[in-house]
Design a protein around this motif. Structure first.
Motif, PDB file in Angstrom:
ATOM      1  N   THR A 230     -19.918 -37.183 -12.647  1.00 22.84           N
ATOM      2  CA  THR A 230     -20.860 -38.298 -12.559  1.00 22.84           C
ATOM      3  C   THR A 230     -22.254 -37.758 -12.251  1.00 22.84           C
ATOM      4  O   THR A 230     -22.412 -36.623 -11.785  1.00 22.84           O
ATOM      5  N   ASP A 231     -23.269 -38.590 -12.495  1.00 23.62           N
ATOM      6  CA  ASP A 231     -24.644 -38.166 -12.215  1.00 23.62           C
ATOM      7  C   ASP A 231     -24.829 -37.843 -10.735  1.00 23.62           C
ATOM      8  O   ASP A 231     -25.528 -36.883 -10.371  1.00 23.62           O
TER       9      ASP A 231
ATOM     10  N   GLU B 209     -25.961 -34.240  -9.147  1.00 21.42           N
ATOM     11  CA  GLU B 209     -27.163 -34.147  -8.324  1.00 21.42           C
ATOM     12  C   GLU B 209     -26.874 -33.477  -6.991  1.00 21.42           C
ATOM     13  O   GLU B 209     -27.710 -32.739  -6.453  1.00 21.42           O
TER      14      GLU B 209
END
Length: 451
Positions: free
Chosen positions: A384-385, A389
């Protein structure tokens, strides 16, 4: 202009501007001091250029007679000071508490000399003293700031005491007064522009310094977390060692009992149990060895290719032959110290990939220009983003269970201690990719040999 001439001019320009001069910093505090010194150097170049233009314009266009030779000598001193400051930044020695103070003090004395030769206290550019005071308040410690205040005050008093009026030929009193007001306006505007520009840059340097300190504090907290987990794992391994040894002895005794000797099925199950106990003992031993508590002899020497083949082979043996596609371009026999922690790191990444994509895990290993690259691909749903990150942060996981994400956290920190790095990305064709890179020098026994 030829490419060579362009490169020479670019190099000279970069040197005069102090480009990359702060790369010799000894820690974050020295780095910020070097960046601030660079700001003073840039400001001094602007002052030299501005004074040359102003002096020539006043002398030849407005009819004021100023001692050109003396004023140009002061400018030559400023240029020499800038060149000396640049050479000082090239040295590895850290900037001391007096370097910035000395730079500002010499600038104030140079300004005083120029004002003395161009009207003394009646020169409208006396407002530039405020620039030195404000920069001192931003850059210096309290004692040094007050010293700059005392110095600029003393210099202005000296200008009042030894006032040297400027001679203007062909100008009426009103025209002279109008020029004085125009000079005041220019001085105030110049003060404002320089302060906004350079104080803004200095504050940006301070913000970068604060961000770097925050990063170091975060790294220290993560390493403390690793130490705590290592102590917990080491303690658990010690506690598990005794019951596993007891089970191994009991199972060995059971082998000689008639009920097992006469029943092949039970005998086989017993051997399977003994095998699993031995595997548990091997894992416990590996944990203790990784913690530095159970070194059984000298460090094992291997080659890079043999070590990676061993890593892939051991993982395959316990996860199934079809679970891994292993490829490598390692050819030469580079001698290395076989790192059990690195093996655990690679196994951890492979385990995560297998969990996301059962039966479709690919491992590629290569080396070039002194770096080892380990790439693990899977065909799962990808990251997932938010996970990308915060890749490598503890408890950053998409698995939705308590304690998840510690595996990749350990991977990132182990590689960082070896001088390498880890990154993750989603492949365009689907699935995820984790890339581990580390310098071969961290593993090699003999330097200067490629994989």
């Amino acid at each position: 202009m030829t490419p060579t001439a362009s490169m020479v001019i670019s190099g000279v320009s970069g040197w005069l501007s102090g480009a990359r001069a702060a790369e010799n910093a000894n820690g974050p505090a020295d780095a910020i001091a070097r960046q601030n010194m660079l700001q003073l150097i840039h400001l001094r170049w602007i002052a030299v250029l501005g004074q040359v233009v102003t002096i020539l314009a006043v002398h030849f266009s407005l009819g004021f007679k100023v001692p050109l030779a003396a004023m140009m000598l002061v400018l030559a001193g400023l240029v020499a000071l800038n060149l000396f400051s640049l050479l000082r930044l090239k040295r590895g020695a850290p900037l001391g508490p007096y370097d910035l103070f000395a730079a500002l003090a010499l600038d104030a004395l140079a300004l005083t000399a120029q004002l003395y030769f161009s009207g003394g206290a009646t020169n409208p550019f006396t407002t530039l003293y405020l620039l030195h005071v404000i920069l001192g308040a931003v850059l210096l410690e309290a004692w040094a700031t007050w010293a700059i205040v005392a110095l600029t005050t003393f210099c202005f008093v000296m200008l009042l005491s030894f006032n040297r009026p400027i001679i203007a030929s062909g100008l009426s009193d009103q025209a002279f007064f109008d020029l004085f007001l125009m000079g005041m306006l220019l001085g105030i505007v110049l003060d404002a522009l320089l302060l906004v520009t350079f104080v803004g840059r200095i504050n940006a340097n301070l913000r970068r310094h604060d961000a770097r300190l925050a990063e170091l504090r975060q790294r220290a907290a993560e390493e403390t977390h690793i130490v705590r987990m290592g102590l917990l794992a080491s303690g658990a391994a010690h506690e598990l060692g005794t019951p596993l040894a007891t089970l191994d002895v009991i199972l060995g005794d059971w082998r000689r009992m008639p009920i097992f000797a006469g029943n092949p099925e039970l005998a086989q199950e017993l051997e399977d149990m003994r095998g699993e106990v031995r595997r548990c003992k091997s894992i416990v031993t590996g944990v203790l060895m990784s913690a530095g508590e159970a070194r059984g002899g000298e460090v094992r020497v291997s080659t890079l290719r043999a070590f990676m083949d061993e890593v892939a082979g051991e993982w395959r043996a316990t996860r199934g032959d079809q679970a891994l596609v292993y490829e490598t371009d390692l050819v030469a026999k580079t001698p290395i110290a076989a790192e059990s922690t690195l093996k655990q790191v690679i196994h951890n990444v492979l385990d995560n990939a297998l969990e996301a994509s059962p039966g479709a895990v690919r491992l590629w290993v290569g080396a070039s220009e002194g770096w080892l690259r380990i790439q693990v691909d899977d065909d799962g749903p990808g990251f997932t983003d938010e996970t990308l990150e915060n890749f490598g942060a503890p408890y950053n996981s998409t698995k939705g269970r308590a304690g998840g994400g510690l595996g990749l956290f350990l991977v990132v920190n182990v590689l960082r201690k070896l001088g390498g790095a880890a990154r993750a990305e989603n492949r365009t064709e689907g699935g995820a990719r984790v890339v581990l890179t580390l310098p071969l020098a961290a593993l090699e026994i003999e330097d200067g040999r490629d994989a």
